[in-house]
Design a protein around this motif. Structure first.
Motif, short mmCIF file in Angstrom:
data_model
loop_
_atom_site.label_atom_id
_atom_site.label_comp_id
_atom_site.label_asym_id
_atom_site.label_seq_id
_atom_site.Cartn_x
_atom_site.Cartn_y
_atom_site.Cartn_z
N LEU A 68 0.88 -1.24 0.01
CA LEU A 68 0.16 0.08 0.01
C LEU A 68 0.99 1.31 -0.05
CD1 LEU A 68 -2.94 -0.94 2.85
CD2 LEU A 68 -2.52 -1.42 0.14
N ALA A 69 0.32 2.31 -0.47
CA ALA A 69 0.92 3.56 -0.38
C ALA A 69 0.63 4.49 0.57
CB ALA A 69 0.76 4.24 -1.87
N PHE A 70 1.62 5.01 1.24
CA PHE A 70 1.81 6.13 2.31
C PHE A 70 2.52 7.11 1.99
CE2 PHE A 70 0.75 2.02 4.01
CZ PHE A 70 -0.54 2.01 4.52
N PRO A 71 2.10 8.40 2.69
CA PRO A 71 3.09 9.61 2.47
C PRO A 71 4.41 9.46 2.88
CG PRO A 71 0.79 10.02 3.07
CD PRO A 71 0.82 8.76 3.34
N ALA A 72 4.41 9.25 4.18
CA ALA A 72 5.75 9.09 5.10
C ALA A 72 5.70 8.30 6.32
CB ALA A 72 6.31 10.42 5.30
N PRO A 73 6.34 7.67 6.77
CA PRO A 73 6.39 6.95 8.04
C PRO A 73 5.78 7.68 9.17
CG PRO A 73 8.57 6.82 7.43
CD PRO A 73 7.92 7.58 6.34
N ALA A 74 5.91 9.28 9.34
CA ALA A 74 5.20 9.95 10.54
C ALA A 74 4.08 10.71 9.99
CB ALA A 74 6.43 10.60 11.13
N ALA A 75 3.70 10.31 8.71
CA ALA A 75 2.38 11.14 8.46
C ALA A 75 1.17 10.50 9.41
CB ALA A 75 1.99 11.08 7.07
N LEU A 82 -4.79 -1.55 10.52
CA LEU A 82 -4.30 -2.76 9.78
C LEU A 82 -3.77 -3.76 10.72
CD1 LEU A 82 -3.24 -1.31 6.44
CD2 LEU A 82 -5.52 -2.58 6.83
N ASN A 83 -2.65 -3.34 11.67
CA ASN A 83 -2.03 -4.38 12.56
C ASN A 83 -2.95 -4.73 13.33
OD1 ASN A 83 0.32 -3.82 11.28
ND2 ASN A 83 1.04 -2.26 12.72
N ARG A 84 -4.01 -4.04 14.01
CA ARG A 84 -4.84 -4.37 15.08
C ARG A 84 -5.88 -5.44 14.53
NH1 ARG A 84 -4.73 1.08 17.54
NH2 ARG A 84 -6.19 1.55 15.97
N ALA A 85 -5.90 -5.44 13.13
CA ALA A 85 -6.94 -6.35 12.34
C ALA A 85 -6.37 -7.52 12.00
CB ALA A 85 -7.62 -5.60 11.35
N GLY A 86 -5.21 -7.59 12.17
CA GLY A 86 -4.36 -8.75 11.82
C GLY A 86 -3.99 -8.76 10.36
N ILE A 87 -4.13 -7.66 9.64
CA ILE A 87 -3.76 -7.67 8.18
C ILE A 87 -2.42 -6.99 8.00
CG2 ILE A 87 -4.64 -6.50 6.20
CD1 ILE A 87 -7.34 -6.21 7.57
N SER A 88 -1.77 -8.13 7.41
CA SER A 88 -0.48 -7.92 6.96
C SER A 88 -0.18 -7.18 5.74
CB SER A 88 0.56 -9.03 7.06
OG SER A 88 1.96 -8.95 6.78
N ILE A 89 0.49 -6.04 5.61
CA ILE A 89 0.91 -5.27 4.39
C ILE A 89 2.21 -4.80 4.27
CG2 ILE A 89 -1.69 -4.39 4.30
CD1 ILE A 89 0.90 -1.85 5.14
N SER A 90 2.67 -4.50 3.15
CA SER A 90 3.94 -3.70 2.93
C SER A 90 3.86 -2.49 2.46
CB SER A 90 4.66 -4.51 1.76
OG SER A 90 4.95 -5.90 2.24
N PRO A 91 4.44 -1.39 3.42
CA PRO A 91 4.07 -0.09 3.19
C PRO A 91 5.13 0.64 2.22
CG PRO A 91 5.41 -0.34 5.15
CD PRO A 91 5.21 -1.71 4.57
N ARG A 92 4.87 1.45 1.30
CA ARG A 92 5.74 2.00 0.40
C ARG A 92 5.47 3.59 0.39
NH1 ARG A 92 7.35 0.23 -4.84
NH2 ARG A 92 7.54 -1.77 -3.78
N TYR A 93 6.13 4.16 0.87
CA TYR A 93 6.23 5.42 1.01
C TYR A 93 6.62 6.47 -0.14
CZ TYR A 93 6.16 4.07 5.70
OH TYR A 93 5.68 3.15 6.88
N VAL A 94 5.61 7.37 -0.77
CA VAL A 94 5.72 8.13 -2.02
C VAL A 94 5.64 9.71 -1.58
CG1 VAL A 94 4.31 6.31 -3.04
CG2 VAL A 94 3.23 8.04 -2.15
N ASN A 95 6.00 10.10 -0.54
CA ASN A 95 6.38 11.43 -0.10
C ASN A 95 5.09 12.50 0.01
OD1 ASN A 95 9.09 10.80 -0.28
ND2 ASN A 95 9.18 11.23 -2.55
N SER A 96 4.04 12.31 -0.86
CA SER A 96 3.14 13.23 -0.24
C SER A 96 1.79 12.47 -0.42
CB SER A 96 3.01 14.44 -1.18
OG SER A 96 2.71 13.90 -2.48
N HIS A 97 0.47 13.16 0.13
CA HIS A 97 -0.80 12.82 -0.08
C HIS A 97 -1.19 12.69 -1.38
CE1 HIS A 97 -2.10 13.63 4.59
NE2 HIS A 97 -0.80 13.57 4.26
N GLY A 119 -4.26 2.92 -0.69
CA GLY A 119 -3.32 3.93 -0.01
C GLY A 119 -3.91 4.66 1.17
N GLY A 120 -3.05 5.56 2.03
CA GLY A 120 -3.52 6.29 2.96
C GLY A 120 -3.23 7.74 2.82
#
Length: 280
Positions: free
Chosen positions: A137-144, A155-170, A185-186
């Motif tokens: 999944l796409a996310f802006p940045a780790p601390a967004a 997603l973690n709480r729901a037991g859903i494992s994903i791989s994050p990819r950070y793409v810099n902006s919303h 994406g987030g």
């Protein structure tokens, strides 16, 4: 070398302080940088924020210079170094950099909470977050905060494992999902609403979080208290005039009210201890 993108300098009080006739020139106004978290492209942010900063300059007699960074991690570096005099930052950034760099709250939108979202294409057959198991999944940045930390935690709480990819902006998240480079994406409601209608119409909200205290406009402690109070008064006044309401609407704010540090205690209660921590 740190990269900071300065789009334009806003000397909004130029006319106020211009020399007239034989009068002695007025004292040069105090100049402050105003850093904006890069949720959208630098060009778009400049378009959105310039009118407000020009108006505040006229109201306060201060010179406010718009500045942003190439991406959210670079913005965090600038906050760590306290390089911005004033800054618009997400609530988690405020909590971190209030303690780390001595930023003090000025105002926040007291009527709009901040909600994190996960979006997918409107024509996608994905209808619930369980279908994201194993996806990238796409996310802006780790601390967004609401666009990365909160949805990843859900997603973690729901037991859903994903791989994050950070793409810099919303905006980059939304465009990557529209182009089908990622299934989802987030983001946040506010940045989604700022997308052009043609792009926004191609996305749907798959999930959204509860509301948290919204972004802060904050000042570094080196900004004199008198100037901080002047800016607060000018921003609180916006909602009382037609022009001010138009400026607020352009930034998707309802109103800006004086803020206190304790307003962000809901963020502190999450116990997030790292700028890159995904689980809360």
């Amino acid at each position: 070398m740190k990269f900071v993108l300065v789009i334009l300098a806003i000397l909004g009080a130029t006319d106020v302080f211009a020399d007239s006739g034989n009068q002695a020139p007025a004292e040069k106004p105090a100049q402050y940088t105003f850093g904006v978290v890069p949720q959208q492209s630098a060009y778009r942010l400049a378009q959105m924020w310039t009118p407000l900063l020009q108006h505040l300059a006229q109201e306060t007699g201060l010179s406010l210079n718009f500045i942003t960074a190439k991406d959210i991690p670079s913005f965090e570096d600038e906050l760590t170094a306290a390089n911005y005099d004033l800054a618009y930052m997400n609530p988690y950034h405020y909590v971190v950099f209030h303690n780390r760099s001595d930023y003090q709250p000025l105002v926040r939108d007291s009527e709009k909470g901040l909600r994190g979202i996960i979006v997918t294409r409107k024509d996608s057959n994905i209808t619930n977050i369980e279908q994201l198991q194993g996806a990238t999944l796409a996310f802006p940045a780790p601390a967004a905060f609401a666009a990365s930390i909160v949805p990843r935690a859900e997603l973690n709480r729901a037991g859903i494992s994903i791989s994050p990819r950070y793409v810099n902006s919303h905006d980059s998240v939304y465009l990557n999902v529209i182009k089908e480079l990622f299934p989802a994406g987030g983001g946040i409601i506010r940045s989604l609403e700022h997308l052009p209608a043609a792009q926004r119409s191609q996305l749907k909200i798959l999930w959204q979080s509860k509301a948290y205290t919204s972004h802060a406009i904050a000042a570094h402690s080196r900004v004199p208290l008198a100037h901080q109070k002047s800016l607060i008064a000018a921003m609180e006044k916006l909602v009382t005039t037609e022009k001010g309401r138009a400026l607020l609407k352009q930034l998707n704010f309802n109103r800006l009210d004086a803020a206190e540090d304790k307003d962000w205690n809901d963020i502190r209660a999450l116990g997030i201890n790292s700028l890159s921590r995904p689980d809360i």
